[in-house]
Design a protein around this motif. Structure first.
Motif, mmCIF file in Angstrom:
data_model
loop_
_atom_site.group_PDB
_atom_site.id
_atom_site.type_symbol
_atom_site.label_atom_id
_atom_site.label_comp_id
_atom_site.label_asym_id
_atom_site.label_seq_id
_atom_site.Cartn_x
_atom_site.Cartn_y
_atom_site.Cartn_z
ATOM 1 N N PHE A 156 0.823 -1.200 0.000
ATOM 2 C CA PHE A 156 0.000 0.000 0.000
ATOM 3 C C PHE A 156 0.867 1.265 0.000
ATOM 4 O O PHE A 156 0.617 2.208 -0.773
ATOM 5 N N LEU A 157 1.893 1.298 0.837
ATOM 6 C CA LEU A 157 2.756 2.477 0.896
ATOM 7 C C LEU A 157 3.520 2.669 -0.414
ATOM 8 O O LEU A 157 3.742 3.806 -0.850
ATOM 9 N N ALA A 158 3.909 1.565 -1.036
ATOM 10 C CA ALA A 158 4.579 1.668 -2.330
ATOM 11 C C ALA A 158 3.649 2.286 -3.374
ATOM 12 O O ALA A 158 4.037 3.208 -4.116
ATOM 13 N N LEU A 159 2.427 1.789 -3.442
ATOM 14 C CA LEU A 159 1.463 2.326 -4.404
ATOM 15 C C LEU A 159 1.095 3.775 -4.061
ATOM 16 O O LEU A 159 0.948 4.617 -4.968
ATOM 17 N N PHE A 160 0.969 4.051 -2.771
ATOM 18 C CA PHE A 160 0.644 5.412 -2.359
ATOM 19 C C PHE A 160 1.772 6.372 -2.723
ATOM 20 O O PHE A 160 1.517 7.502 -3.190
ATOM 21 N N GLY A 161 3.021 5.948 -2.547
ATOM 22 C CA GLY A 161 4.161 6.787 -2.916
ATOM 23 C C GLY A 161 4.171 7.076 -4.409
ATOM 24 O O GLY A 161 4.455 8.209 -4.837
ATOM 25 N N ILE A 162 3.859 6.066 -5.222
ATOM 26 C CA ILE A 162 3.785 6.266 -6.672
ATOM 27 C C ILE A 162 2.675 7.260 -7.009
ATOM 28 O O ILE A 162 2.868 8.166 -7.839
ATOM 29 N N TRP A 163 1.523 7.089 -6.372
ATOM 30 C CA TRP A 163 0.412 8.007 -6.612
ATOM 31 C C TRP A 163 0.781 9.428 -6.214
ATOM 32 O O TRP A 163 0.464 10.398 -6.952
ATOM 33 N N THR A 168 0.901 12.859 -8.616
ATOM 34 C CA THR A 168 -0.041 13.933 -8.305
ATOM 35 C C THR A 168 0.640 15.097 -7.587
ATOM 36 O O THR A 168 -0.035 15.921 -6.970
ATOM 37 N N ARG A 169 1.962 15.151 -7.672
ATOM 38 C CA ARG A 169 2.700 16.170 -6.925
ATOM 39 C C ARG A 169 2.409 17.587 -7.410
ATOM 40 O O ARG A 169 2.603 18.551 -6.646
ATOM 41 N N ALA A 170 1.923 17.737 -8.644
ATOM 42 C CA ALA A 170 1.557 19.076 -9.115
ATOM 43 C C ALA A 170 0.306 19.567 -8.396
ATOM 44 O O ALA A 170 0.152 20.774 -8.147
ATOM 45 N N ARG A 171 -0.561 18.656 -8.044
ATOM 46 C CA ARG A 171 -1.798 19.016 -7.350
ATOM 47 C C ARG A 171 -1.564 19.190 -5.854
ATOM 48 O O ARG A 171 -2.167 20.054 -5.210
ATOM 49 N N GLU A 172 -0.712 18.359 -5.297
ATOM 50 C CA GLU A 172 -0.351 18.444 -3.873
ATOM 51 C C GLU A 172 1.163 18.319 -3.781
ATOM 52 O O GLU A 172 1.713 17.251 -4.053
ATOM 53 N N PRO A 173 1.859 19.376 -3.424
ATOM 54 C CA PRO A 173 3.326 19.357 -3.434
ATOM 55 C C PRO A 173 3.896 18.178 -2.643
ATOM 56 O O PRO A 173 3.408 17.854 -1.556
#
Length: 408
Positions: free
Chosen positions: A211-218, A222-227
């Motif tokens: 889960f943390l791996a997938l969350f990190g990828i997500w 999405t870093r442009a939307r949430e730094p």
């Protein structure tokens, strides 16, 4: 004036939190009364062929099934040498059960003199704590009404008897929901305590690593939307590595104590021999494939191709729901990625049998999706279905509990 506003806001916030806790407590207590009546009815219906016998009492449900193994861990610990069957295979033993829950229950039981009393208290209190944590997790995305209904579904769900018996599930749900809440609120430092607690309460922390791996990828995409800043990256990677290491820690400990590096897996395979005779091995996905073959070909005399088609179709439907169903999307990416990760974990390691109902309990945040529709008829209908499912499970696992599909 600013100081006066702050002073006023803090008590108001505490008062609101207190009211929420009381509302959840009212829901939880009402659900526990119903479950107690169901368990009492199950003991009255228990017969000579039942696991608990014809003279079963309400207290017997606490230490029935795996509850007896947790009691064994609390009073006798773990064997230094793996027990063997007459055929020379590793027999069922305590290494299959992690230590945190049974020893916490033993500590709580000291004033009462019976481990079952401590186990009951821990499970009941943990169930309430899990309900509160679930509320705060879902309240991030849902309104008050939907969140409370989701808590009601959770507290009254088909597996709600786990809040009454000597199983580690309720305690594990506390750590899990708090960990998901920490990720949702970006308070990653809590994970360094919660991940080890999960790892030594119930198997499954490897799913949290995924889960943390997938969350990190997500988060990266999405870093442009949430730094996405350096400290957050470091926390996600470090916590993910901790979860991966913690997921294998018990296997290492069991191997070191017994002198058999394969001690934990060999112990788990001993349980599978209740269904599949002969030697059992483990490779990822193999238990699930063997289980499909067992149920469809051996037990139901149906083509195995049908089994693969039904299971594959079901998995595709679940994946589609997690990706596109609006009610599920409302719950947030954390709940959706966790649900997907845990299902992948089960697919890779679990031999499908009647315990699958219990093993699906970590997906409980998905109750929020059932609470999203505002129709009172729908919500009451879901609650009634939960209670009906709860009675069905209790009746089969405790009143009957005599065949290979009646194991909780």
């Amino acid at each position: 004036m600013a100081g006066d506003k702050l002073t006023t806001a803090v008590p108001a916030s505490r008062l609101a939190a207190g009211r929420t806790a009381l509302r959840i407590a009212a829901i939880y207590v009402a659900a526990r009364v119903v479950t107690t009546l169901f368990l009492f009815a199950a003991t009255e219906l228990s017969g000579f062929t039942s696991r608990m016998g014809a003279d079963a009492r309400l207290g017997d449900t606490v230490v029935a099934w795996d509850g007896m193994w947790y009691w064994t861990v609390a009073v006798s610990g773990y064997p230094g040498q793996l027990p063997l069957t007459d055929a020379g295979q590793v027999a069922e033993n305590a290494w299959a059960f992690l230590p945190l829950y049974p020893h916490l229950a033993q500590w709580v039981s000291l004033p009462f003199g019976q481990w079952s009393a401590g186990a009951l208290i821990v499970s009941l209190v943990a169930g309430y704590a899990a309900s509160v944590a679930l509320y705060h997790l879902l309240r991030i995305r849902l309104d008050e009404s939907a969140t409370l209904w989701a808590v009601a579904f959770f507290a009254s769900g088909p597996l709600a008897a786990l809040f009454h018996v000597g199983y580690a599930e309720a305690l594990n749900l506390v750590w899990l929901f708090c960990a998901l809440l920490a990720v949702a609120r970006r308070r990653y430092v809590w994970l360094y305590a919660l991940i080890p607690l999960m790892a030594f309460t119930r198997p499954g922390v490897l799913a949290f690593a995924l889960f943390l791996a997938l969350f990190g990828i997500w988060r990266w995409f999405t870093r442009a939307r949430e730094p996405l800043r350096g400290p957050e990256i470091a926390h996600i990677v470090t916590a993910g590595l901790l979860a991966a290491v913690a997921g294998f820690a018990w296997q290492v400990i069991a191997g070191w104590v017994t002198g058999n590096p394969d001690a934990y897996l060999a112990t788990e395979m001993a349980w599978r021999r209740n269904w599949i005779l002969g030697d059992a091995t483990f490779t990822p996905l193999e238990p699930f494939l063997v289980g499909v073959s067992y149920w469809f070909e051996t037990m139901w005399h149906l083509p195995i191709a049908l089994g693969y088609a039904l299971v594959g179709g079901g998995l595709l439907l679940i994946a589609a729901a997690l990706i596109w169903l609006p009610q599920v999307r409302r719950l947030g990416i954390e709940v959706r990625l966790w649900s997907a990760s845990y299902l992948v974990y089960l697919l890779l390691v679990f031999f499908p049998q009647s315990s699958i109902f219990r093993l699906l309990v970590p997906l409980s945040p998905l109750w929020g999706a059932f609470a999203v529709p505002r129709s009172p008829v729908w919500r009451v209908g879901v609650l009634l279905a939960c209670l009906a499912g709860q009675w069905w499970w209790i009746y089969n696992m405790y009143a009957l509990g005599s065949t290979n599909w009646q194991v909780p």
